[in-house]
Enzyme design. Sequence first.
Site, PDB file in Angstrom:
ATOM      1  N   LEU A   1       0.870  -1.165   0.000  1.00 21.08           N
ATOM      2  CA  LEU A   1       0.000   0.000   0.000  1.00 21.08           C
ATOM      3  C   LEU A   1       0.910   1.218   0.000  1.00 21.08           C
ATOM      4  O   LEU A   1       1.942   1.225   0.677  1.00 21.08           O
ATOM      5  CB  LEU A   1      -0.899   0.029   1.242  1.00 21.08           C
ATOM      6  CG  LEU A   1      -2.018  -1.012   1.328  1.00 21.08           C
ATOM      7  CD1 LEU A   1      -2.751  -0.882   2.660  1.00 21.08           C
ATOM      8  CD2 LEU A   1      -3.002  -0.875   0.179  1.00 21.08           C
ATOM      9  N   ASP A   2       0.525   2.248  -0.747  1.00 20.79           N
ATOM     10  CA  ASP A   2       1.345   3.451  -0.825  1.00 20.79           C
ATOM     11  C   ASP A   2       1.559   4.073   0.556  1.00 20.79           C
ATOM     12  O   ASP A   2       0.771   3.857   1.489  1.00 20.79           O
ATOM     13  CB  ASP A   2       0.672   4.498  -1.721  1.00 20.79           C
ATOM     14  CG  ASP A   2       0.501   4.004  -3.152  1.00 20.79           C
ATOM     15  OD1 ASP A   2       1.296   3.147  -3.573  1.00 20.79           O
ATOM     16  OD2 ASP A   2      -0.437   4.482  -3.822  1.00 20.79           O
ATOM     17  N   TYR A   3       2.591   4.877   0.641  1.00 23.81           N
ATOM     18  CA  TYR A   3       2.940   5.593   1.883  1.00 23.81           C
ATOM     19  C   TYR A   3       1.730   6.330   2.453  1.00 23.81           C
ATOM     20  O   TYR A   3       1.483   6.308   3.662  1.00 23.81           O
ATOM     21  CB  TYR A   3       4.074   6.571   1.567  1.00 23.81           C
ATOM     22  CG  TYR A   3       4.588   7.367   2.747  1.00 23.81           C
ATOM     23  CD1 TYR A   3       5.408   6.776   3.700  1.00 23.81           C
ATOM     24  CD2 TYR A   3       4.272   8.714   2.884  1.00 23.81           C
ATOM     25  CE1 TYR A   3       5.903   7.508   4.774  1.00 23.81           C
ATOM     26  CE2 TYR A   3       4.759   9.462   3.947  1.00 23.81           C
ATOM     27  CZ  TYR A   3       5.574   8.845   4.895  1.00 23.81           C
ATOM     28  OH  TYR A   3       6.060   9.569   5.955  1.00 23.81           O
TER      29      TYR A   3
ATOM     30  N   THR B   1      -1.466   5.701   1.815  1.00 20.74           N
ATOM     31  CA  THR B   1      -2.683   4.894   1.789  1.00 20.74           C
ATOM     32  C   THR B   1      -2.753   4.029   3.033  1.00 20.74           C
ATOM     33  O   THR B   1      -1.750   3.456   3.471  1.00 20.74           O
ATOM     34  CB  THR B   1      -2.708   3.997   0.532  1.00 20.74           C
ATOM     35  OG1 THR B   1      -2.670   4.818  -0.636  1.00 20.74           O
ATOM     36  CG2 THR B   1      -3.971   3.143   0.488  1.00 20.74           C
TER      37      THR B   1
END
Length: 247
Positions: free
Chosen positions: A105-107, A109
């Site tokens: 998961l993105d930073y 998110t």
Amino acid sequence: MSNSKERLQKVIAQSGITSRRKAEQLIQEGKVKVNQKVVTKLGTKVTANDEIEVDGMPLEKEAPVYFMLYKPRGVISSLQDDKGRKVVTDLLGEVDERVFPIGRLDYDTSGILILTNDGEFANLLMHPRYEVDKVYIAKVKGTPEKSELAQLRKGVRSDGDLLKAIQYRVLSTDRKNNYMILQLTLREGKNRHVRRMMDGLGYPVLKLKRENYGLLTLDGLKPGEYRPLTPKEVKQMRNLATKNVEE
């Protein structure tokens, strides 16, 4: 692994060092030893008492473990970060096994992230052909029209990728403050999929959370908290992935 026999490539994959397909390749290339003897035959079975080496390195024998983390924003989905930022394994203070995240998961998110030391299980959930649904809640800037949202199912082009949502639903619209809350269901998981898809429509994501991963939900967890998956949940996730392939 107990004293029952398991296929060698499966045991290697479950150790988390590589996928089953790569393990099969290593066996065929003569890079795997069992009890100090090179093994090249696929389907060779081993027990917990056998000593296994892969490319000269002893295979660590850890029982497979499975955790679900409610990843908060501002944490890296990795085992280390060259900028010194907090990584997801920093949140698993009482976990002794060498686990790794399944996908990322993105930073910025938040939401469900599964961590395990079972490479075969990880490959099963990450590989695109297994198509395990993932549900996201996105707050986007702007209030797209129905005709624009319909493009989500057809696909939005971004850097050579066709990014799709298999389902979408408008949860709320705030025209005064110029934002919309969307529920998006994905099967593929390309890099920054939701953000790139919405950027392509001209409605950038302001906030993003993954609420469901297959049959798993965030119920009972707060950001930064984690729990082990039950044996039933692990079995259900395996069955869900393989069922999608059969269909």
